[in-house]
Design an enzyme around this catalytic site. Structure first.
Site, mmCIF file in Angstrom:
data_model
loop_
_atom_site.group_PDB
_atom_site.id
_atom_site.type_symbol
_atom_site.label_atom_id
_atom_site.label_comp_id
_atom_site.label_asym_id
_atom_site.label_seq_id
_atom_site.Cartn_x
_atom_site.Cartn_y
_atom_site.Cartn_z
ATOM 1 N N HIS A 20 92.662 -7.903 -40.117
ATOM 2 C CA HIS A 20 92.241 -6.502 -40.109
ATOM 3 C C HIS A 20 92.953 -5.705 -39.013
ATOM 4 O O HIS A 20 92.963 -4.478 -39.050
ATOM 5 C CB HIS A 20 90.725 -6.441 -39.904
ATOM 6 C CG HIS A 20 90.018 -5.417 -40.728
ATOM 7 N ND1 HIS A 20 90.541 -4.827 -41.863
ATOM 8 C CD2 HIS A 20 88.775 -4.870 -40.579
ATOM 9 C CE1 HIS A 20 89.660 -3.970 -42.364
ATOM 10 N NE2 HIS A 20 88.586 -3.976 -41.602
ATOM 11 N N PHE A 66 85.362 0.960 -33.386
ATOM 12 C CA PHE A 66 85.541 -0.012 -34.453
ATOM 13 C C PHE A 66 86.135 0.690 -35.664
ATOM 14 O O PHE A 66 86.072 1.918 -35.793
ATOM 15 C CB PHE A 66 84.230 -0.743 -34.758
ATOM 16 C CG PHE A 66 83.940 -1.801 -33.731
ATOM 17 C CD1 PHE A 66 84.478 -3.072 -33.859
ATOM 18 C CD2 PHE A 66 83.190 -1.507 -32.601
ATOM 19 C CE1 PHE A 66 84.260 -4.040 -32.890
ATOM 20 C CE2 PHE A 66 82.959 -2.459 -31.624
ATOM 21 C CZ PHE A 66 83.498 -3.727 -31.773
ATOM 22 N N ASN A 68 85.400 1.291 -38.680
ATOM 23 C CA ASN A 68 84.614 2.223 -39.495
ATOM 24 C C ASN A 68 84.464 3.601 -38.863
ATOM 25 O O ASN A 68 84.014 4.526 -39.527
ATOM 26 C CB ASN A 68 83.223 1.646 -39.774
ATOM 27 C CG ASN A 68 83.285 0.352 -40.554
ATOM 28 O OD1 ASN A 68 84.359 -0.113 -40.928
ATOM 29 N ND2 ASN A 68 82.145 -0.242 -40.798
#
Length: 189
Positions: A20, A66, A68
């Protein structure tokens, strides 16, 4: 003219070198090759580095929120530096592409990527340049979360390093040519 190149990832040593975080890896490589250093901007919750290329100011950004919440950082920096969304490029991982494949796009949906969803929601458009780096689908029985937060195996890391070299060349070409269309013709394949 001012441009902003954003690599997506999650902050902290726990997430370093995870699939990621391939967007962070790409921006790290660019910054290193251009001999730029990041400074932490606590106001905007980001690591930011900058340079001039062909009389254009270029900002390189790694949000320290983060994934999101990446859109909060991107919107704040675009506003602060008065950068148009047309001058934004985001580099991130893509589950639906084979490991190491890269694809440049001018616009598009989030495709299920929460960092891109956040950016689209906060800047109000899907029309920004992006570089997707393939991380492949999870193996049978593995959850998507465990896959994206897992590290690359040795063979895949070799493939990813080759992809990161290609991304480095593509971004440098893009910054020289000032054309996503030409860059897509040269590097999508």
């Amino acid at each position: 003219m001012v441009k902003m190149i954003v690599g997506l990832g999650n902050p902290g040593s726990k997430y370093q070198q995870t699939k990621h975080n391939v967007g962070f890896m790409a921006v790290d490589r660019l910054v290193k090759d251009l001999d730029i250093s990041f400074t932490e901007d606590k106001t905007f919750k980001a690591l930011v580095g900058s340079t001039f290329i062909n009389q254009e100011k270029i900002y390189f950004v790694k949000p320290t929120t983060f994934m999101n919440n990446s859109g909060l950082v991107v919107r704040a920096l675009l506003t602060y530096y008065n950068i148009s969304t047309k001058d934004l490029m985001v580099i991130y991982d893509d589950l639906d592409m084979a490991v190491g494949k890269i694809r440049l796009r001018q616009k598009g949906s989030a495709g299920g990527h929460n960092g891109i969803k956040s950016i689209i929601a906060h800047i109000g458009t899907q029309e920004f340049d992006r570089v997707k780096i393939g991380i492949g689908r999870p193996s049978h029985g593995m959850s998507v979360i465990n896959h994206v937060l897992g590290k690359f195996d040795t063979d895949d890391m070799i493939t990813i390093n080759i992809a990161l070299d290609k991304v480095d060349k593509a971004i440098n070409y893009y910054l020289q040519e000032k054309s996503i269309e030409k860059t897509m013709q040269q590097f999508n394949g």
